[in-house]
Design a protein around this motif. Structure first.
Motif, mmCIF file in Angstrom:
data_model
loop_
_atom_site.group_PDB
_atom_site.id
_atom_site.type_symbol
_atom_site.label_atom_id
_atom_site.label_comp_id
_atom_site.label_asym_id
_atom_site.label_seq_id
_atom_site.Cartn_x
_atom_site.Cartn_y
_atom_site.Cartn_z
ATOM 1 N N ARG A 70 0.966 -0.978 0.025
ATOM 2 C CA ARG A 70 -0.027 -0.032 0.120
ATOM 3 C C ARG A 70 0.424 1.165 0.430
ATOM 4 N NH1 ARG A 70 -3.091 -0.814 6.085
ATOM 5 N NH2 ARG A 70 -0.600 0.197 6.950
ATOM 6 N N LEU A 71 0.311 2.016 -0.636
ATOM 7 C CA LEU A 71 0.589 3.565 -0.842
ATOM 8 C C LEU A 71 0.027 4.665 -0.658
ATOM 9 C CD1 LEU A 71 3.795 2.468 -4.039
ATOM 10 C CD2 LEU A 71 4.221 3.119 -1.669
ATOM 11 N N SER A 72 0.761 5.668 -0.779
ATOM 12 C CA SER A 72 -0.662 7.313 -0.472
ATOM 13 C C SER A 72 -1.305 6.790 -2.168
ATOM 14 C CB SER A 72 -0.058 8.467 0.412
ATOM 15 O OG SER A 72 0.812 8.665 -0.361
ATOM 16 N N PRO A 73 -1.892 8.166 -2.136
ATOM 17 C CA PRO A 73 -1.913 8.782 -3.607
ATOM 18 C C PRO A 73 -0.804 9.338 -4.511
ATOM 19 C CG PRO A 73 -4.061 8.497 -2.383
ATOM 20 C CD PRO A 73 -2.758 8.191 -1.531
ATOM 21 N N ASN A 74 -0.186 10.171 -3.106
ATOM 22 C CA ASN A 74 0.682 11.048 -3.500
ATOM 23 C C ASN A 74 2.131 10.576 -3.658
ATOM 24 O OD1 ASN A 74 1.706 13.535 -3.949
ATOM 25 N ND2 ASN A 74 2.873 13.255 -1.806
ATOM 26 N N ALA A 75 2.156 9.020 -2.910
ATOM 27 C CA ALA A 75 3.562 8.193 -3.683
ATOM 28 C C ALA A 75 3.607 7.482 -4.607
ATOM 29 C CB ALA A 75 3.738 7.131 -1.695
ATOM 30 N N LEU A 76 1.566 6.812 -4.578
ATOM 31 C CA LEU A 76 1.752 7.073 -6.749
ATOM 32 C C LEU A 76 2.108 7.321 -7.737
ATOM 33 C CD1 LEU A 76 -1.532 4.594 -5.613
ATOM 34 C CD2 LEU A 76 1.030 4.015 -6.152
ATOM 35 N N LEU A 77 1.700 8.906 -7.248
ATOM 36 C CA LEU A 77 1.344 10.161 -8.335
ATOM 37 C C LEU A 77 2.903 10.243 -8.521
ATOM 38 C CD1 LEU A 77 -0.780 12.671 -7.318
ATOM 39 C CD2 LEU A 77 -0.482 12.087 -9.579
ATOM 40 N N GLN A 78 4.179 10.201 -7.545
ATOM 41 C CA GLN A 78 5.500 11.003 -7.883
ATOM 42 C C GLN A 78 6.242 9.165 -8.241
ATOM 43 O OE1 GLN A 78 6.986 11.353 -3.745
ATOM 44 N NE2 GLN A 78 5.834 13.339 -3.566
ATOM 45 N N SER A 79 6.122 8.002 -8.196
ATOM 46 C CA SER A 79 6.421 7.166 -8.592
ATOM 47 C C SER A 79 5.631 7.057 -10.318
ATOM 48 C CB SER A 79 5.833 5.809 -8.060
ATOM 49 O OG SER A 79 6.386 4.810 -8.658
ATOM 50 N N LEU A 80 4.764 6.825 -10.793
ATOM 51 C CA LEU A 80 3.863 7.162 -11.771
ATOM 52 C C LEU A 80 3.727 8.309 -12.739
ATOM 53 C CD1 LEU A 80 1.075 4.927 -10.757
ATOM 54 C CD2 LEU A 80 3.296 4.356 -11.560
ATOM 55 N N SER A 111 -6.009 11.109 5.595
ATOM 56 C CA SER A 111 -5.573 10.454 4.560
ATOM 57 C C SER A 111 -6.187 9.188 4.085
ATOM 58 C CB SER A 111 -3.864 10.518 4.262
ATOM 59 O OG SER A 111 -4.231 9.825 5.415
ATOM 60 N N VAL A 112 -6.200 8.781 2.919
ATOM 61 C CA VAL A 112 -6.232 7.790 2.359
ATOM 62 C C VAL A 112 -5.241 6.282 2.059
ATOM 63 C CG1 VAL A 112 -8.689 7.659 1.261
ATOM 64 C CG2 VAL A 112 -7.246 8.211 0.061
ATOM 65 N N LEU A 113 -4.643 5.497 2.444
ATOM 66 C CA LEU A 113 -3.475 4.215 1.981
ATOM 67 C C LEU A 113 -4.611 3.848 0.185
ATOM 68 C CD1 LEU A 113 -1.803 3.387 4.506
ATOM 69 C CD2 LEU A 113 -1.338 5.049 2.898
ATOM 70 N N ILE A 114 -3.818 3.459 -1.210
ATOM 71 C CA ILE A 114 -4.121 2.529 -1.691
ATOM 72 C C ILE A 114 -3.677 1.395 -1.578
ATOM 73 C CG2 ILE A 114 -4.439 2.050 -4.438
ATOM 74 C CD1 ILE A 114 -5.939 4.335 -2.986
ATOM 75 N N THR A 115 -4.281 0.170 -1.430
ATOM 76 C CA THR A 115 -3.297 -0.973 -1.116
ATOM 77 C C THR A 115 -4.093 -1.875 -2.111
ATOM 78 O OG1 THR A 115 -4.307 -0.883 0.850
ATOM 79 C CG2 THR A 115 -3.648 -3.147 0.977
ATOM 80 N N LEU A 116 -3.226 -3.121 -2.474
ATOM 81 C CA LEU A 116 -3.529 -4.383 -3.459
ATOM 82 C C LEU A 116 -4.401 -5.116 -2.669
ATOM 83 C CD1 LEU A 116 -0.597 -5.708 -4.744
ATOM 84 C CD2 LEU A 116 -2.276 -4.356 -6.068
ATOM 85 N N THR A 117 -5.665 -5.533 -3.423
ATOM 86 C CA THR A 117 -5.640 -6.554 -2.426
ATOM 87 C C THR A 117 -5.949 -7.741 -2.974
ATOM 88 O OG1 THR A 117 -7.700 -7.191 -4.749
ATOM 89 C CG2 THR A 117 -8.167 -5.080 -3.362
ATOM 90 N N ALA A 118 -6.494 -8.858 -2.186
ATOM 91 C CA ALA A 118 -5.649 -10.477 -2.795
ATOM 92 C C ALA A 118 -6.056 -10.709 -4.256
ATOM 93 C CB ALA A 118 -6.564 -11.065 -1.342
ATOM 94 N N ALA A 119 -6.505 -10.296 -4.329
ATOM 95 C CA ALA A 119 -6.989 -10.977 -6.345
ATOM 96 C C ALA A 119 -5.672 -9.961 -7.824
ATOM 97 C CB ALA A 119 -8.196 -10.493 -6.579
ATOM 98 N N GLY A 120 -5.359 -8.676 -6.336
ATOM 99 C CA GLY A 120 -4.949 -7.798 -7.697
ATOM 100 C C GLY A 120 -3.446 -8.083 -7.242
#
Length: 163
Positions: A70-80, A111-120
């Protein structure tokens, strides 16, 4: 020496504008053409998994972050390196597909965190192995030494643009 389409373009410019040094067009033109071929090749390799380059990028970024994936949306933004609006749309799409979920950040309830589900997680585990094999296939016509040299030159080019 083998001639490619970019060489022909450069020759045309040399004939039409011999006063210009069009050699930068050789580098940029080839990178642009390679980008097109590679994007298509990567997307073709991800299609059997129901993924696109962008959806794989989000899932793979979460996966390589390590457990609990899991990452914050901001961390995802910076990475992508995309806009926040684009990120929101991508997360919405992946959430509807059941591959990621939003959860409140336990350290900051605002704030929220984006997490992979088991399916993801299961999907990205299968897809990343196939993705690496596909990338090896795309580079198979180059020796390991040439790949390393090209990676070093591209790193130098990228660092110069990002500084």
């Amino acid at each position: 020496m083998t001639v490619d389409k970019v060489d022909k373009i450069l020759e045309q410019w040399q004939n039409e504008r011999p006063d210009l040094d069009s050699s930068p067009m050789g580098v940029i033109g080839r990178i642009s053409r390679l980008s097109h071929y590679l994007e298509r090749g990567v997307n073709d390799g991800l299609e059997p998994f129901g993924l696109t380059n962008w959806s794989f990028d989000v899932l793979a970024t979460l996966r390589r972050a390590g457990a609990p994936y899991r990452l914050s949306p901001n961390a995802l933004l910076q990475s992508l390196m995309i806009t926040s609006g684009t990120m929101t749309n991508r997360i919405d799409h992946l959430e509807r597909a059941g591959l990621v979920e939003r959860a409140h950040n336990p350290d900051d309830r605002r704030s929220v965190l984006i997490t992979l589900t088991a399916a993801g997680l299961a999907l990205v585990e299968r897809a990343v192995a196939a993705h690496v094999r596909n990338e090896q296939r795309l580079l198979a016509h180059m020796s390991a030494q040439d790949q390393a040299q090209l990676a070093g030159l591209l790193r130098q080019f990228l660092l110069g643009l990002e500084s």
